[in-house]
Structures are given as C-alpha cells and as structure tokens.
Write a protein that holds these residues in place. Structure first.
Motif, short mmCIF file in Angstrom:
data_model
loop_
_atom_site.label_atom_id
_atom_site.label_comp_id
_atom_site.label_asym_id
_atom_site.label_seq_id
_atom_site.Cartn_x
_atom_site.Cartn_y
_atom_site.Cartn_z
N UNK A 223 0.82 -1.21 0.00
CA UNK A 223 0.00 0.00 0.00
C UNK A 223 0.86 1.26 0.00
N UNK A 224 1.92 1.25 0.81
CA UNK A 224 2.84 2.39 0.87
C UNK A 224 3.50 2.62 -0.49
N UNK A 225 4.03 1.55 -1.08
CA UNK A 225 4.72 1.68 -2.37
C UNK A 225 3.77 2.10 -3.47
N UNK A 226 2.56 1.53 -3.50
CA UNK A 226 1.59 1.89 -4.54
C UNK A 226 1.13 3.33 -4.41
N UNK A 227 0.91 3.76 -3.16
CA UNK A 227 0.44 5.12 -2.94
C UNK A 227 1.45 6.16 -3.39
N UNK A 228 2.70 6.04 -2.93
CA UNK A 228 3.73 7.01 -3.32
C UNK A 228 4.08 6.89 -4.79
N UNK A 229 4.06 5.65 -5.30
CA UNK A 229 4.32 5.42 -6.71
C UNK A 229 3.28 6.14 -7.58
N UNK A 230 2.00 6.02 -7.17
CA UNK A 230 0.93 6.61 -7.97
C UNK A 230 0.92 8.14 -7.83
N UNK A 231 1.21 8.63 -6.63
CA UNK A 231 1.31 10.08 -6.46
C UNK A 231 2.42 10.63 -7.35
N UNK B 150 10.33 -0.83 -6.19
CA UNK B 150 10.99 -1.85 -5.35
C UNK B 150 11.64 -1.20 -4.13
N UNK B 151 12.27 -0.04 -4.34
CA UNK B 151 12.92 0.68 -3.24
C UNK B 151 11.88 1.12 -2.20
N UNK B 152 10.75 1.67 -2.67
CA UNK B 152 9.68 2.09 -1.76
C UNK B 152 9.14 0.90 -0.97
N UNK B 153 8.89 -0.19 -1.67
CA UNK B 153 8.35 -1.40 -1.03
C UNK B 153 9.34 -1.96 -0.01
N UNK B 154 10.61 -2.07 -0.43
CA UNK B 154 11.63 -2.64 0.45
C UNK B 154 11.88 -1.76 1.68
N UNK B 155 11.90 -0.44 1.48
CA UNK B 155 12.12 0.48 2.60
C UNK B 155 11.06 0.29 3.68
N UNK B 156 9.79 0.29 3.27
CA UNK B 156 8.71 0.19 4.26
C UNK B 156 8.70 -1.19 4.92
#
Length: 483
Positions: free
Chosen positions: A91-99, A455-461
């Motif tokens: 959810x975190x990665x998708x949200x920031x990715x889409x923004x 992948x970076x966003x997903x891995x970070x969270x």
C-alpha cells in the motif's frame, strides 16, 4: 446538499461526473496521435488485437476496482486496498508510486501545452503558456471537487464529440460517400503488403504498451469513490458505461484509421505528440476536404492535455491526502479547507508541476526524462489493483461472508484479475524488448526506471516496519470510509 465524510472531503461527484472522468481520462493523445504509430508498427490487425486485449484487461480491472470501491469507498482507493488486503508495504509503495506518477504527469502535460500552443504562436515562449495553464488548473482544483468534476465533464464532452464526428466522417469515406469521386476505399488497406498482421507477436506486444498508455486514466474512478454522492450505485453504472464507450471509441477509431490510411504511410510512422499535422485524425479530416483540420485537431489535443493535467492534479492530491489519513505520509497533507479540498497536498503537487519550467532551462532532455520517470507507474498500479482484488475476494469468503453482501460483483472471478495480472506483467516487461535483447543499459534505465523506484519504496517500508503479507483471516474488511 453535499455530504461530508469524517475526513473532511465532500461527496459531490455525480454519476455523470464519474463516467466522464474515467472516459475522458483515457481519451487523449494516445488515441488522437499515437494510434497512428501503433498501426504502422503492427499493421491494422495487430493494432486491433492489441487494443482489444488491453480493453478487456482494463474492463476486468475496472470491475475489480468497482467491487472493492462499492464495498469500501475511499479516496486513494487502490493504495488503501493494497495496504489492507495484501501488505502495508505494498500500500505504501503503490500510494507514493501513484502520487509520483500523476505529479510528474502533471508536469509533463503542462509542458506539453506549451508545445501545442506553439502550433499557433511559434514566437511566444512555451513557458508562458505552461505557467498560465498550471495556474488555471490549480484554481480549478482549489475551489471544490464539484468544480473539478464539472470541468472534466465538459472537457471530456469535447473529446467525445470529436471522436463521434471522426467516426461518422471515417465510415462515410470508407464507403465512398465522402472524400472525392473515386471508388470506395473499403477494406483494401487491410490486405496490402504484409497486412493485416505486421511483425508478428513481437510487434503486437510492443503495441500493447502503446495501447496500455492510451487506456491509462480509467482507474481514476477508484480515486473518486470517496467523493461520490452514491458510490454503491454510481460506480457500477459508470463502469458499465465507460467499458462500452471505450471499446466502441477505440476499436472503431483504430478500424477507421487503418481502413483509410495504409500501414505503410510515412505519416503514420512519424506520428508524435508534438506533430499535430500528421495526427491520423488530421489526415482523415483533410482527406474529405477540411482545410482547417490541423487547427481543429490541435485545439482538441490542447483540450485533452489540459484535461489530463487537471485529472493528474486531482488524482495526485487525493492520493497524498489519503496516504496522510493512513499515516504513511506527513499528517499536514491530511488537512482540508472549508470546501473539503486538501490544500497542503494540492500545493506540494503543484510544486512538482513546476518541474515543467526546467524544460525551458535544460531543453527537451528534461522533458523526455519526466516522461520516462512516469513511464510504467500506471501499469504497476493496475497490477496492484488486480492483486488486491484477488486477495479481497479470497479474504471475504475465508471470513465467512456471502457474495450476496456485495453491492457489485466483478465479472468472471478469478479469471478477470488473473488475466489482468498476466497482461500487466507482459506490458511491463515488454516496455522495451529491444533494450532487453541487446542489454542496452542506458535504454533499460530510462525505460524501466519506475520499477526500481517501486521496489525501493516497497523494500524500505517492509524492512523498517517489518511487515508481512496479511493472512486472509486477518484482512481488514470493515466497511469504513476514510479515517
């Protein structure tokens, strides 16, 4: 009277707004211009196969999103669903990715207004037009969601009317009623040279990417769910209308272009977003004697670009607001004004939109970088929607619920989301097959930069919060709107 949820945004969008937002979001330069290059690459048959395939994928994605959005209508929907039904890190990665996708797309679209206006006023610096349209779009979004909805409605009407007129003129030309005194064109262009299929499977796969970009924007109906007056009835109705309109508009438009213009036409090969003179729509209108065709289509393309930028501003603002309510973005972005508009989120998105002025300093290279940066993020969002719906339905049954509780049922489950997942992966991998084959690392970096970002966003969270895939029995299915 507009309702207000406990997060502060107001439910002012009506069914007609939702239908036109989703429809208008997917009718733009992808249809008016890029359709020509699709036909020249894969031939008339290959282009039709690709657009039909992506059309079906989008339909299943829309029904998947519709099932979740009618059950739990929230702004920033699919990022919320990914975090609740799959894994908070997703959810975190998708949200920031889409923004990021829509904020950058806003910058690209605002830059494009300068390119389009150059057609009429070549001696005026493009940044002046970009600044003007960015200011107009900011004001539209700052006033209220109803203002945004009405603006999108009328901008979309212009595009829809243009396509309808084009189809009428096109079919009259095919049957020899318009376009001169010669014999009817018929379907001879479907069999010349290597037509109808040119280049086989690889060419069709490459056109899948073009078709996918053309359809992006339909998922906006999920973003608007939290601000719909009656999501339980308006979203299913809008989805049903949008599917048939998109299928008819796109498939018939591709058919008309392919019938009138042979795939060997050099004009089709040269189609690009910055050259309206060789838009397939312009060429068809010119064929029947409309001398001002280029000017008319340029005006419609300007409308499309403004509409896309307007949608981008809305989508990115609401996604950032929704992430704030989920505590995966700073709390300040969750504040709204008296009209229910998240002004801090709107301001940050506008700041990103100011990247458009870098094109005036560093030239077209920064423009292409912005285009590439937003490249695959829309497809990643589609993939996330399919995965989230698959998990939602499985969790719904696993927790003892009955399908009769759902206001709207997605079609052909689980085939629909599985097909969307497969096609989504194919489109992402097929973004630049030539660079993959030749291991051109520079081209790979530009074409696929959205993937490592995700992948970076997903891995970070995931690492920071030590999240795991949520067991089906523990998936949160509570029927709440935005927190």
């Amino acid at each position: 009277m507009a309702q207000e949820n406990n997060g502060g945004v107001k439910r002012e969008l009506k069914t007609r707004h939702l239908s036109m937002i989703a429809l208008g979001g997917s009718i733009g330069t992808g249809l008016f211009v890029a359709s020509g290059s699709a036909i020249s690459t894969a031939g008339p048959g290959g282009a039709l196969v690709a657009y039909i395939g992506i059309g079906l994928m989008v339909y299943f994605l829309m029904t998947s999103l519709g099932e979740m959005a009618t059950y739990i209508p929230v702004s920033g929907s699919f990022a919320t669903y990914a975090g609740r039904f799959v894994d908070p890190a997703l959810g975190f990665a998708m949200g920031w990715n889409y923004w990021f996708n829509w904020a950058i797309t806003l910058a690209v679209d605002v830059s494009t207004t300068g390119i389009v206006m150059h057609f009429w006023l070549p001696h005026v610096p493009g940044w002046i037009f970009s600044a003007f349209f960015l200011a107009v779009i900011f004001v539209i979004n700052a006033l209220s969601v109803r203002t945004f909805g009405e603006t999108e409605y009328w901008l979309s009407i212009i595009k829809v009317v243009t396509v309808i007129v084009f189809l009428i003129v096109g079919f009259l030309t095919i049957f020899g009623i318009m376009g001169g005194n010669g014999p009817a064109i018929g379907l001879k262009n479907f069999s010349i040279g290597k037509a109808p299929f040119v280049g086989g499977i690889p060419s069709i796969l490459s056109v899948f990417v073009v078709a996918g970009f053309s359809f992006q924007g339909t998922e906006l109906i999920g973003i608007t769910a939290g601000e719909s007056e009656t999501p339980e009835t308006s979203i299913p109705k809008a989805i049903k209308q949008v599917f048939w309109r998109i299928l008819l508009f796109y498939i018939l438009a591709i058919f008309v272009i392919a019938a009138i213009l042979p795939y060997t036409s050099k004009d089709l090969l040269g189609s690009s977003a910055s050259d309206v003179a060789i838009s397939p729509f312009t060429l068809v209108f010119q064929r029947v004697g409309l001398a001002s065709a280029a000017s008319v289509i340029n005006a419609v393309i300007l409308t499309s670009v403004i509409s896309a930028a307007n949608s981008g501003m809305y989508a990115s603002t609401r996604m950032l607001w929704a992430m704030s309510k989920q505590h995966i973005a700073p709390k300040a972005f969750g504040r709204v004004n008296s009209h229910g508009v998240p002004i801090p989120a709107l301001l940050l998105t506008t700041v990103v939109g100011l990247f458009t002025f870098m094109t005036g300093i560093w030239g077209p290279r920064i423009y292409m970088f912005l285009v590439s940066a937003s490249g695959l993020t829309g497809f990643i969002a589609w993939l996330g929607i399919a995965i989230s719906h698959y998990r939602f339905r499985k969790a719904f049954i696993a927790q003892g619920h009955s399908l009769g509780e759902l206001k709207y049922h997605a079609k052909l489950f689980p085939f629909g989301p599985i097909l969307a997942m497969v096609l989504g992966v194919l489109v992402i991998v097929g973004q630049d097959l030539n660079a993959v084959k030749t291991l051109d690392w520079q081209a790979l970096g530009i074409s696929y930069m959205s993937v490592p970002l995700f992948i970076i966003l997903y891995g970070y969270y995931k690492i920071r919060h030590k999240t795991h895939v949520i067991p089906l029995e523990k998936v949160d299915l509570s029927k709440i709107r935005d927190d």
